[in-house]
Scaffold this active site. Sequence first.
Site, short mmCIF file in Angstrom:
data_model
loop_
_atom_site.label_atom_id
_atom_site.label_comp_id
_atom_site.label_asym_id
_atom_site.label_seq_id
_atom_site.Cartn_x
_atom_site.Cartn_y
_atom_site.Cartn_z
N ARG A 106 0.87 -1.19 0.00
CA ARG A 106 0.00 0.00 0.00
C ARG A 106 0.90 1.22 0.00
O ARG A 106 1.80 1.35 0.84
CB ARG A 106 -0.90 0.05 1.23
CG ARG A 106 -1.46 1.47 1.47
CD ARG A 106 -2.50 1.57 2.53
NE ARG A 106 -3.72 0.94 2.11
CZ ARG A 106 -4.92 1.21 2.65
NH1 ARG A 106 -5.03 2.10 3.62
NH2 ARG A 106 -6.00 0.61 2.22
N HIS A 133 -7.46 0.76 -6.23
CA HIS A 133 -7.64 0.01 -4.97
C HIS A 133 -8.41 -1.27 -5.30
O HIS A 133 -9.57 -1.44 -4.94
CB HIS A 133 -8.43 0.89 -3.98
CG HIS A 133 -8.39 0.41 -2.57
ND1 HIS A 133 -7.60 -0.62 -2.14
CD2 HIS A 133 -9.07 0.85 -1.46
CE1 HIS A 133 -7.78 -0.80 -0.84
NE2 HIS A 133 -8.66 0.06 -0.41
N GLN A 136 -10.43 -3.62 -2.80
CA GLN A 136 -11.66 -3.01 -2.30
C GLN A 136 -12.84 -3.32 -3.24
O GLN A 136 -13.95 -3.60 -2.79
CB GLN A 136 -11.47 -1.49 -2.17
CG GLN A 136 -12.70 -0.75 -1.73
CD GLN A 136 -13.05 -0.95 -0.26
OE1 GLN A 136 -12.20 -0.81 0.60
NE2 GLN A 136 -14.30 -1.27 0.04
N ASP A 229 -16.73 8.32 -1.30
CA ASP A 229 -15.43 8.15 -0.61
C ASP A 229 -15.07 9.52 -0.05
O ASP A 229 -15.72 10.53 -0.37
CB ASP A 229 -14.40 7.67 -1.66
CG ASP A 229 -13.00 7.44 -1.07
OD1 ASP A 229 -12.87 7.31 0.17
OD2 ASP A 229 -12.02 7.41 -1.86
N CYS A 270 -16.13 2.87 0.95
CA CYS A 270 -14.99 2.00 1.27
C CYS A 270 -14.56 2.15 2.73
O CYS A 270 -13.96 1.24 3.28
CB CYS A 270 -13.83 2.30 0.32
SG CYS A 270 -13.37 4.04 0.29
N ARG A 315 -13.97 -7.30 2.94
CA ARG A 315 -12.55 -7.06 2.61
C ARG A 315 -11.73 -8.29 2.96
O ARG A 315 -10.82 -8.69 2.23
CB ARG A 315 -11.99 -5.84 3.38
CG ARG A 315 -12.60 -4.49 3.07
CD ARG A 315 -12.44 -4.09 1.63
NE ARG A 315 -11.07 -4.21 1.14
CZ ARG A 315 -10.06 -3.38 1.48
NH1 ARG A 315 -10.26 -2.36 2.28
NH2 ARG A 315 -8.84 -3.56 0.99
N1 NVA Z 1 -9.47 7.53 -1.52
C1 NVA Z 1 -9.13 7.06 -0.19
C2 NVA Z 1 -9.45 5.61 -0.05
C3 NVA Z 1 -9.23 5.05 1.32
C4 NVA Z 1 -9.57 3.59 1.43
C5 NVA Z 1 -7.65 7.31 0.06
O1 NVA Z 1 -6.84 7.05 -0.82
O2 NVA Z 1 -7.34 7.82 1.14
N1 CP Z 2 -11.12 0.82 2.79
C1 CP Z 2 -9.85 0.74 3.17
O1 CP Z 2 -8.94 0.47 2.39
O2 CP Z 2 -9.65 1.00 4.50
P1 CP Z 2 -8.26 1.14 5.25
O3 CP Z 2 -7.62 2.42 4.78
O4 CP Z 2 -8.61 1.17 6.71
O5 CP Z 2 -7.39 -0.04 4.89
#
Ligand code: NVA
Ligand code: CP
Length: 333
Positions: A106, A133, A136, A229, A270, A315
Amino acid sequence: MNLKGRHFLKLLDYTPEEIEYLINLASTLKKDKKAGVDQKDLRGKNVALIFEKTSTRTRCAFEVAAADLGIHPVYLDPQGSQIGKKESIADTARVLGRMFDGIEYRGFGQEIVEDLAKYAGVPVWNGLTNEFHPTQILADFLTIKEHFGKLKGINFVYMGDARYNMGNSLMVGCAKMGLNFTACAPEKYFPNSELIATCKKIAEKTGATINFETDPIKATKNADVIYTDVWVSMGEPDSVWKERIEELLPYQVTSEIMENAGAQCRFMHCLPAFHDLNTTIGKQVYDKFNLSELEVTNEVFESSQSIVFDEAENRMHTIKAVMYATLVNTDKN
Ligand code: NVA
Ligand code: CP
């Protein structure tokens, strides 16, 4: 279907049949877990979980899924390793590839996870980049299947910043699996034109439709799913909050929007979500902009139409399916 040795970097790399296979495998693994079936088929395997950004769901999903499968996970936090600072991605990939059977990443640019995959020699799984992602989306689609019994033909509306990881990946997922995708936002928040063109081409074959609409009432009429989101994603500077609030507040998911869609409509996110003042950032935004709810109102978030915690649970089951399918030759089973 044999996905052993494959990376899972973005849904564009997978066929609709492969995506369907992963969703169905997740559903089976979920039922088996609930029935108390021993799933420790992958005993003796080790996986590295690299997180350059923070996480609750994705990290826990990988760790719990690994434990259920008998896999030993090693978590590398945003500060605690040499990655990027003292050691390149190519070198890190070659080191970790010698010790681990699979690597989750990540972080920031999609090119980083693609690079990791190029050099690791073992399956690499994308746990979120700025652009995509994909794990997800598997969870989201398993959840939609559980609630509606199908994916094809579902009217799916994404409200808010559709040009980032969630908007991009959901558009790709809908195109691949035959859903009717609508991004609803001011035009500058639509995904980039190259990705739109790619998705429209995929949609021609799958029966999906890819639409863009700036009017929330028009976009959400007869929607089966309304998805949103956060307006500011991880890694973006705090200075963008003002503009995002000004431009995206008309796209907040409210009860009026849900009513406009109809009683069949479900709300998805998400997570994490800003729907009340029980978070540090939520409070900071409130102090500055006097807004206590951002992308979704608390009323919608807590309503019976909201299926966000089913999504969150899924998830784990879908990430388990990704690890299982890419680490084991399922043809033999
Ligand atoms: N768009 C958000 C998704 C988090 C799961 C981010 O990248 O912070
Ligand atoms: N939805 C998601 O990816 O959550 P986290 O950032 O908590 O992993």
